[in-house]
Design a protein around this motif. Structure first.
Motif, PDB file in Angstrom:
ATOM      1  N   UNK A   1     -75.495 -34.526-121.343  1.00 52.20           N
ATOM      2  CA  UNK A   1     -74.879 -35.713-121.956  1.00 52.20           C
ATOM      3  C   UNK A   1     -73.361 -35.531-122.018  1.00 52.20           C
ATOM      4  N   UNK A   2     -72.926 -34.303-122.316  1.00 50.31           N
ATOM      5  CA  UNK A   2     -71.488 -34.017-122.371  1.00 50.31           C
ATOM      6  C   UNK A   2     -70.832 -34.274-121.019  1.00 50.31           C
ATOM      7  N   UNK A   3     -71.526 -33.864-119.962  1.00 53.17           N
ATOM      8  CA  UNK A   3     -70.971 -34.047-118.613  1.00 53.17           C
ATOM      9  C   UNK A   3     -70.921 -35.535-118.247  1.00 53.17           C
ATOM     10  N   UNK A   4     -71.948 -36.264-118.642  1.00 52.78           N
ATOM     11  CA  UNK A   4     -71.947 -37.713-118.364  1.00 52.78           C
ATOM     12  C   UNK A   4     -70.797 -38.388-119.122  1.00 52.78           C
ATOM     13  N   UNK A   5     -70.640 -37.959-120.365  1.00 49.76           N
ATOM     14  CA  UNK A   5     -69.567 -38.558-121.179  1.00 49.76           C
ATOM     15  C   UNK A   5     -68.192 -38.230-120.598  1.00 49.76           C
ATOM     16  N   UNK A   6     -68.052 -36.975-120.123  1.00 46.98           N
ATOM     17  CA  UNK A   6     -66.758 -36.578-119.549  1.00 46.98           C
ATOM     18  C   UNK A   6     -66.419 -37.440-118.331  1.00 46.98           C
ATOM     19  N   UNK A   7     -67.442 -37.980-117.682  1.00 49.42           N
ATOM     20  CA  UNK A   7     -67.183 -38.857-116.532  1.00 49.42           C
ATOM     21  C   UNK A   7     -67.205 -40.339-116.920  1.00 49.42           C
ATOM     22  N   UNK A   8     -67.170 -40.588-118.211  1.00 50.17           N
ATOM     23  CA  UNK A   8     -66.953 -41.967-118.652  1.00 50.17           C
ATOM     24  C   UNK A   8     -68.178 -42.732-119.108  1.00 50.17           C
ATOM     25  N   UNK A   9     -69.358 -42.090-119.151  1.00 48.50           N
ATOM     26  CA  UNK A   9     -70.553 -42.831-119.586  1.00 48.50           C
ATOM     27  C   UNK A   9     -70.551 -42.932-121.113  1.00 48.50           C
ATOM     28  N   UNK A  10     -70.700 -44.158-121.594  1.00 46.04           N
ATOM     29  CA  UNK A  10     -70.651 -44.388-123.040  1.00 46.04           C
ATOM     30  C   UNK A  10     -71.797 -45.275-123.480  1.00 46.04           C
ATOM     31  N   UNK A  11     -71.880 -45.460-124.783  1.00 47.67           N
ATOM     32  CA  UNK A  11     -72.889 -46.332-125.372  1.00 47.67           C
ATOM     33  C   UNK A  11     -72.898 -47.695-124.659  1.00 47.67           C
ATOM     34  N   UNK A  12     -74.079 -48.142-124.275  1.00 41.86           N
ATOM     35  CA  UNK A  12     -74.213 -49.461-123.658  1.00 41.86           C
ATOM     36  C   UNK A  12     -74.124 -49.446-122.136  1.00 41.86           C
TER      37      UNK A  12
END
Ligand code: COA
Ligand code: AMP
Length: 629
Positions: free
Chosen positions: A98-109
């Motif tokens: 999840x951290x890696x996805x978030x670091x590439x810009x994935x957010x809620x929604x």
């Protein structure tokens, strides 16, 4: 309390019933009430609560001391691997992803498409999205690239997470070329794709777009759980409807957590710590609810089985998995048992295994025929519970509430409505019919928590497909009856959906493929009875005038087109060329009559038929492929 008391308690006080059930979930903010009916007939549950699915499925078990319990067992007779992941491992792996996805810009929604086979990483990808409040949409591996493309264009994912390949007996399914092929045809392009490389097939990555599953996680900060509103979608799952465009069933977070957790004890009769196994695929609703979410939310151990009931390596595989991992409740589709029964009719292989751990077998996904149920009861020596539900509901509409009180089994019936469902049999005018009479099966609104609130960006289609026909009810698309004891009997679909080996398919979508063949002027696809798969599709094609190529060639091309455009899962192998299709005087193709002829079943000559003689031509054509004998 017995079943009747529990059901009555729900009926008298649905609000109290579901608020009580909600207490078993860890909320960041407890919802102020259960039902939100301001937009009736569109309903929502627990909308003003704040909660996270991944927290409830993973982290809270670690906090509560289950960290060392195995959360996921990957049992893959196809690759010869068995792997165990504890809850604490799972938490760490999911937080990192999840951290890696978030670091590439994935957010809620944000939407994320997941295109993966039966490996734990598929569940981890789902949970990582849920951790961030991103909305996943898992696509089944047996679909063709064009089916994947339709889903990408509909939900517009920011990222796609895929594996390099899936493993089918004797064949590696190369996912990456399918993904690349799909993206070539899509209007929408994701920002990036994450590829999990399996050793059986290392895929080529597209520079600037694709990242490696392990590489992109390196050195990132693990992500914490992001609380979301109770009515925030946790996922979209596409399912077959009447047309070629699949319907994006939306699942809201709060109701999903509450309802699935409730089912684990009350229906499947397992306690936290027990091993629960659903032999299905993460690409289907059974996989979402009962391979991934429900067992984990409830603190069970779940099994990710990458194999088939037969041939991996034999018809004793299910028994081995059950005894080796001490499965207490087991869930699969009747077709799997038909396959085992055909290979090992006397049930010799089960004698090699100690099955004393198992308490019950649960069947769903298609009609459970009495022969199969009786055989399973005899061989396994445990109760066999049929239960009826749909992608739309996400959990059992009618079943045997074994954890409350096992009710007597009536073979051929999935037993009774679960609390939350007021199931009615209606006539064409929408009036309830007396016990024992056939009609359309409908559920009085509101549907319970965990069921679909709408279709993804298609509220009109949601209303048209499910709510408009019988105002005040949800139309299930199934027909059947209720007997004097309140037991339900599911007889047939009322639309163009067929069930092939427990997989839900649209004959309308298949007709669109056949109609695209340059030599096909008109066509129809119907589901005919098949001993193993329940039903299989058969295509009828009328050729355009002046076509000189042989019928055999054209049929072969139709079969190939179906595999290329819908996928191997369509199991479309049979088609015949006919001069004309039987129709009513108003031009409606008589598909149901054609299916009856194929199955040698009795049928009433439709009063409005244009030309009854065509039915003889249909019968003759079916005989050439072994039907209508
Ligand atoms: N990825 C790629 N291809 C897949 C696939 C996947 N995840 N799942 C199935 N396929 C392919 C199969 O390889 C087969 O291809 P083929 O035409 O080259 O043989 C085709 O799709 C049809 O699959 P299926 O209808 O499942 O039949 P099968 O021959 O693979 O298996 C049984 C037959 C008897 C094992 C089958 O009845 C079965 O168990 N199906 C699973 C039931 C199930 O889990 N249903 C889910 C709802 S609970
Ligand atoms: P799916 O959405 O793929 O789960 O398919 C749902 C459909 O499968 C239902 O609407 C029914 O037509 C059929 N189905 C599922 N379970 C059963 C069952 N136990 N008995 C009869 N039909 C079933």
């Amino acid at each position: 309390m017995g079943y009747s008391e529990v059901y009555d308690r729900w009926k008298q006080d649905p609000e109290g019933f579901w608020m009580d059930a909600a207490k078993a979930i860890d909320w960041d903010r407890m919802p102020s009430k259960a039902l939100f009916d301001e937009n009736a007939p569109l309903y929502e549950w627990f909308s003003d609560g704040m909660v996270n699915t991944c927290w409830n499925a993973v982290d809270r078990h670690v906090e509560q001391g289950r960290g060392d319990q195995v959360a996921i067992i990957h049992d893959s007779p196809i690759s010869g691997v068995t792997r165990r992941i504890t809850y604490v491992n799972l938490r760490n792996r999911v937080a990192q992803l999840a951290g890696a996805l978030r670091a590439k810009g994935v957010e809620k929604g944000d939407r994320v498409i997941i295109y993966m086979p039966m490996i734990p990483e598929a569940l981890e990808a789902m949970l990582a999205c849920a951790r961030l409040g991103a909305i996943h949409s898992v696509v089944f591996g047996g679909f063709a690239a064009s089916e994947l493309a339709v889903r990408i264009d509909d939900c517009k994912p920011k990222a796609i997470i895929a594996a390099s390949c899936g493993l089918e007996p004797g064949r590696v399914v190369h996912y990456k070329p399918l993904l690349d092929g799909a993206l070539k045809h899509c209007d929408h392009q994701p920002d990036f794709c994450v590829i999990f490389q399996r050793e059986q097939d290392v895929a080529q990555l597209v520079e600037g777009r694709d990242v490696n599953w392990h590489g992109f996680q390196y050195g990132v900060e693990p992500a914490e759980c992001v609380p979301v509103e109770g009515n925030h979608p946790v996922y979209i799952l596409y399912t077959s409807g009447t047309t070629g465009a699949p319907k994006g069933v939306v699942r809201h977070t709060g109701g999903h957590l509450v309802a699935l957790n409730w089912t684990m004890k009350n229906i499947y009769n397992v306690d936290p710590g027990d091993v629960f196994w659903a032999a299905s695929d993460v690409g289907w609703v059974v996989g979402h609810s009962y391979i991934c979410y429900a067992p984990l939310i409830h603190g069970n151990t779940t099994i990710v089985f990458e194999g088939k009931p037969i041939g991996t390596p034999d018809a004793g595989t299910f028994w081995r998995v059950i005894s080796e991992h001490k499965v207490r409740s087991f869930f699969t589709a009747p077709t799997a048992f038909r396959a085992i029964k055909r290979e090992d009719p006397k049930g010799e292989l089960i004698k090699k295994y100690d099955m004393s751990c198992l308490r019950a077998l649960y069947l769903a996904g298609e009609r459970a025929d009495p022969d199969t149920i009786e055989w399973a009861q005899k061989v396994m020596q445990v109760p066999v519970y049929d239960h009826w539900w749909q992608t739309e509901t996400g959990w059992t509409i009618a079943g045997n509430p074994a954890g409350i009180e096992p009710l007597p089994v009536k073979i051929g019936s999935p037993t009774v409505a679960m609390p939350g469902y007021d199931v009615q049999i209606l006539d064409e005018a929408g009036h309830p019919v007396p016990a024992g009479e056939l009609g359309a099966i409908a559920i009085k609104l509101p549907l319970p928590p965990g069921t679909l609130p709408t279709l993804w960006e298609a509220e009109d289609r949601f209303r048209k497909s499910y709510l408009d026909h019988f105002p005040g009810y949800y139309e299930t698309g199934d027909a059947g009856m209720k007997d004097e004891d309140g037991y339900l009997w599911i007889m047939a679909r009322t639309d163009d959906v067929i069930n092939v080996a427990g997989h839900r398919l649209s004959t309308g979508a298949m007709e669109e493929v056949l109609a695209a063949h340059p030599d096909v002027a008109e066509c129809a696809v119907v589901g005919v009875v098949d001993e193993l798969k329940g039903h299989v599709p058969v295509g009828f094609v009328c050729l355009t005038k002046g076509v000189e190529r042989t019928e055999g060639e054209i049929v072969k091309e139709c079969v190939k087109m179906m595999r290329d455009r819908i996928g191997p899962v369509a199991a479309f192998k049979l088609a015949v060329v006919v001069d004309r299709l039987p129709k009513t005087r108003s031009g409606k193709i008589l598909r149901a009559t054609m299916a009856k002829i194929a199955d040698n079943a009795d049928f009433k000559m439709p009063a409005t038929i244009e030309d009854p003689a065509i039915l003889d031509e249909i019968r003759d054509a079916l005989r050439t492929i072994g039907y209508a004998q």
